[in-house]
Design an enzyme around this catalytic site. Structure first.
Site, PDB file in Angstrom:
ATOM      1  N   CYS A  75       0.801  -1.236   0.000  1.00 56.66           N
ATOM      2  CA  CYS A  75       0.000   0.000   0.000  1.00 56.66           C
ATOM      3  C   CYS A  75       0.829   1.278   0.000  1.00 56.66           C
ATOM      4  CB  CYS A  75      -0.897   0.015   1.238  1.00 56.66           C
ATOM      5  SG  CYS A  75      -2.025  -1.377   1.289  1.00 56.66           S
TER       6      CYS A  75
HETATM    7  N1  LIG Z   1      -2.855  -6.110   1.498  1.00 58.22           N
HETATM    8  C1  LIG Z   1      -3.315  -5.134   2.248  1.00 58.22           C
HETATM    9  O1  LIG Z   1      -2.961  -5.042   3.419  1.00 58.22           O
HETATM   10  C2  LIG Z   1      -4.320  -4.123   1.715  1.00 58.22           C
HETATM   11  C3  LIG Z   1      -4.931  -3.285   2.637  1.00 58.22           C
HETATM   12  C4  LIG Z   1      -5.861  -2.377   2.184  1.00 58.22           C
HETATM   13  C5  LIG Z   1      -6.149  -2.283   0.836  1.00 58.22           C
HETATM   14  N2  LIG Z   1      -5.524  -3.099  -0.066  1.00 58.22           N
HETATM   15  C6  LIG Z   1      -5.916  -2.962  -1.474  1.00 58.22           C
HETATM   16  O2  LIG Z   1      -6.771  -4.039  -1.813  1.00 58.22           O
HETATM   17  C7  LIG Z   1      -6.548  -4.444  -3.162  1.00 58.22           C
HETATM   18  C8  LIG Z   1      -6.168  -5.907  -3.217  1.00 58.22           C
HETATM   19  O3  LIG Z   1      -4.964  -6.077  -2.518  1.00 58.22           O
HETATM   20  P1  LIG Z   1      -4.423  -7.473  -2.029  1.00 58.22           P
HETATM   21  O4  LIG Z   1      -3.339  -7.163  -1.061  1.00 58.22           O
HETATM   22  O5  LIG Z   1      -5.519  -8.360  -1.604  1.00 58.22           O
HETATM   23  O6  LIG Z   1      -3.794  -8.015  -3.392  1.00 58.22           O
HETATM   24  P2  LIG Z   1      -3.318  -9.500  -3.714  1.00 58.22           P
HETATM   25  O7  LIG Z   1      -2.361  -9.395  -4.824  1.00 58.22           O
HETATM   26  O8  LIG Z   1      -2.940 -10.198  -2.446  1.00 58.22           O
HETATM   27  O9  LIG Z   1      -4.646 -10.211  -4.209  1.00 58.22           O
HETATM   28  C9  LIG Z   1      -5.282  -9.936  -5.406  1.00 58.22           C
HETATM   29  C10 LIG Z   1      -5.842 -11.241  -5.920  1.00 58.22           C
HETATM   30  O10 LIG Z   1      -6.565 -10.951  -7.122  1.00 58.22           O
HETATM   31  C11 LIG Z   1      -6.322 -11.996  -8.013  1.00 58.22           C
HETATM   32  N3  LIG Z   1      -6.652 -11.538  -9.350  1.00 58.22           N
HETATM   33  C12 LIG Z   1      -5.926 -10.770 -10.193  1.00 58.22           C
HETATM   34  N4  LIG Z   1      -6.596 -10.558 -11.314  1.00 58.22           N
HETATM   35  C13 LIG Z   1      -7.785 -11.201 -11.187  1.00 58.22           C
HETATM   36  C14 LIG Z   1      -8.911 -11.346 -12.020  1.00 58.22           C
HETATM   37  N5  LIG Z   1      -8.937 -10.795 -13.221  1.00 58.22           N
HETATM   38  N6  LIG Z   1      -9.951 -12.081 -11.567  1.00 58.22           N
HETATM   39  C15 LIG Z   1      -9.914 -12.641 -10.340  1.00 58.22           C
HETATM   40  N7  LIG Z   1      -8.862 -12.536  -9.512  1.00 58.22           N
HETATM   41  C16 LIG Z   1      -7.825 -11.826  -9.940  1.00 58.22           C
HETATM   42  C17 LIG Z   1      -4.881 -12.367  -7.808  1.00 58.22           C
HETATM   43  O11 LIG Z   1      -4.581 -13.652  -8.282  1.00 58.22           O
HETATM   44  C18 LIG Z   1      -4.794 -12.265  -6.276  1.00 58.22           C
HETATM   45  O12 LIG Z   1      -5.122 -13.486  -5.660  1.00 58.22           O
HETATM   46  C19 LIG Z   1      -5.488  -3.500  -3.696  1.00 58.22           C
HETATM   47  O13 LIG Z   1      -6.108  -2.404  -4.294  1.00 58.22           O
HETATM   48  C20 LIG Z   1      -4.783  -3.038  -2.446  1.00 58.22           C
HETATM   49  O14 LIG Z   1      -4.174  -1.774  -2.621  1.00 58.22           O
HETATM   50  C21 LIG Z   1      -4.615  -4.027   0.355  1.00 58.22           C
END
Ligand SMILES: NC(=O)c1ccc[n+]([C@@H]2O[C@H](COP(=O)([O-])OP(=O)(O)OC[C@H]3O[C@@H](n4cnc5c(N)ncnc54)[C@H](O)[C@@H]3O)[C@@H](O)[C@H]2O)c1
Length: 435
Positions: free
Chosen positions: A272
């Site tokens: 993030c």
């Molecule tokens: N990790 C954190 O602590 C956190 C906290 C707050 C907000 N966020 C936000 O949340 C969002 C997701 O983050 P995350 O950490 O879970 O990411 P991540 O990379 O862990 O997970 C994303 C998932 O989406 C999947 N994916 C990608 N393209 C896809 C598609 N077309 N169809 C279905 N699945 C698909 C990936 O395989 C992966 O499993 C981002 O915008 C991030 O900035 C993350």
């Protein structure tokens, strides 16, 4: 649709959400989506998880987890088949929002997935975006796409933005107990959004629009990035003046009001903080505005790995050694303590810089047994187990991440040189250099 049908569509959906008979689709089963999917399943909803990563889908179907801090307590119905989106009453999008090579927002995961879901969208569904993104994304990117399919947003399909808040590795908070902000495209959308989240989250905070919700998430992350940048700048200034910045921050933090301690480190990491603030500066530029704090914090924080390596090289030179050809052990590969998440970790950047300067590098991290697959970095390395004999083999030990599992006394007793970027060793010692 006849006007009298509108309340009916909404009421039916509200009833299903309240009665937990709604089917909840979580799209993107990563750090955000997996715990959320689990939370809905735990609350009694039927959950369908969507992910393009077939390994993840297979693991979940078999009842296995792939995230160390998210135990899978029950098998999840997971799939890569978007046609199953039609089964769902709610579609919650938890997709990556990285930066492109030019450091501009890359919305391709969100928009590509939305396009793929559209043919399966139906009346009476709620779509909620959780990915961190620039203010206006939901209104400007998702709403027109849904409308282009002939749906009225707020009448046929309900659209929300509800940012995720997560602190992996923090045992004090779980998905249920972290208050969650929710904004809707219309008042009806907000009402549905509150019903969607209110069943599984203790406190849902309504805001007047999706833009406010999007901006509030960015403010939270910009706040961190800027304050970490300030702490890092203070570190460099204190170092030049021969003052221990950690002692300074600890002292300042005794003020019972108006001061929140932030700690310096070897850079900024995680999914993030190094990424999200630049979603704001990009959007601000489009409005002819400049996000100066964001840019400055980025500059200061990005300069940290080089600064740390400079301190390490100087410390070796002061001992009659050179960085080139030296053997270095990086302690902690994850971007923060007590987790195994290596995304955007400054420790990896430190390893790259060490190699570039001719050093031989290894790492030790109890949470990361083998160097993971990464898009931009490749090291064929396994975590080195820490024992007195092998610690002493290295010319320098670079403490990048202060995991609780490290035996700091053992390290101090046996390391020839420790470069401490986390303020673990407060007492001055001949073999400790603070960086
Ligand atoms: N990790 C954190 O602590 C956190 C906290 C707050 C907000 N966020 C936000 O949340 C969002 C997701 O983050 P995350 O950490 O879970 O990411 P991540 O990379 O862990 O997970 C994303 C998932 O989406 C999947 N994916 C990608 N393209 C896809 C598609 N077309 N169809 C279905 N699945 C698909 C990936 O395989 C992966 O499993 C981002 O915008 C991030 O900035 C993350």
């Amino acid at each position: 649709m006849k006007p009298q049908d509108v309340p009916l569509v909404k009421e039916t959906l509200l009833r299903k959400l309240a009665g937990r008979s709604a089917v909840v689709g979580v799209v993107g089963l990563g750090y955000v989506g997996l715990p959320l999917a689990q939370r809905y399943a735990e609350a009694g909803y039927r959950v369908v998880g969507f992910d393009i990563d077939s390994e993840k889908v297979k693991a979940l179907v078999e009842g296995r987890t792939y995230l160390a801090h998210v135990p899978v307590r029950r098998r999840l119905d997971a799939t890569s088949d978007y046609s199953r989106a039609g089964e769902c009453d709610a579609l919650i999008l938890c997709l990556p929002t990285p930066l492109a090579a030019n450091r501009e927002p890359d919305l391709s995961f969100v928009l590509g997935t939305m396009e793929a879901l559209l043919p399966h969208l139906r009346r009476g569904q709620v779509v909620s975006l959780e990915s961190t993104t620039w203010p206006g994304t939901t209104e400007e990117e998702l709403k027109p796409r849904i409308e282009a399919r002939g749906f009225e947003v707020g009448g046929d399909v309900f659209l929300c933005y509800s940012p995720e808040r997560e602190d992996p590795g923090n045992p004090e908070y779980v998905t249920r107990t972290i208050p969650k902000i929710c904004g809707g495209t219309t008042p009806a959308c907000l009402e549905v959004g509150l019903a969607l989240y209110g069943q599984v989250i203790d406190q849902v905070v309504p805001v007047s629009s999706t833009r406010v919700a999007e901006m509030s998430k960015l403010l939270e992350n910009v706040h961190r990035a800027v304050n970490i940048g300030l702490a890092n700048e203070m570190k460099v200034i204190c170092d030049g003046m021969g003052i221990d910045v950690h002692e300074v921050i600890r002292a300042a933090a005794t003020k019972p009001f108006g001061f929140v301690p932030y700690w310096p480190g070897p850079g900024f990491g995680g999914h993030c903080i190094p990424v999200d603030p630049f979603y704001l500066s990009w959007k601000a530029r489009r409005h002819g505005l400049e996000a100066r704090f964001v840019e400055l914090a980025g500059e200061v924080n990005r300069a940290m790995p080089e600064w740390v390596i400079g301190k390490l090289a100087a410390a070796l030179e002061a001992r009659g050694a050179k960085l080139a050809g030296s053997r270095c052990l990086v302690l902690g590969l994850a971007y923060k303590r007590n987790v195994g998440d290596t995304r955007e970790s400054p420790a990896v950047e430190l390893m790259e810089l060490l190699v570039r300067r001719g050093a031989r590098v290894e790492y030790s991290d109890p949470h990361v047994p083998a160097f993971p697959k990464m898009r931009a970095h490749r090291f064929e390395l396994q975590s080195v187990p820490l024992a007195a004999q092998n610690i002493a083999l290295y010319d320098a030990v670079l403490l990048a991440t202060d995991h609780a599992a490290f035996d700091y006394a053992l390290i101090k007793e046996n390391a020839r040189l420790i470069v401490d970027t986390r303020g673990v060793y407060l007492e001055p010692a001949a073999n400790v250099v603070k960086a």
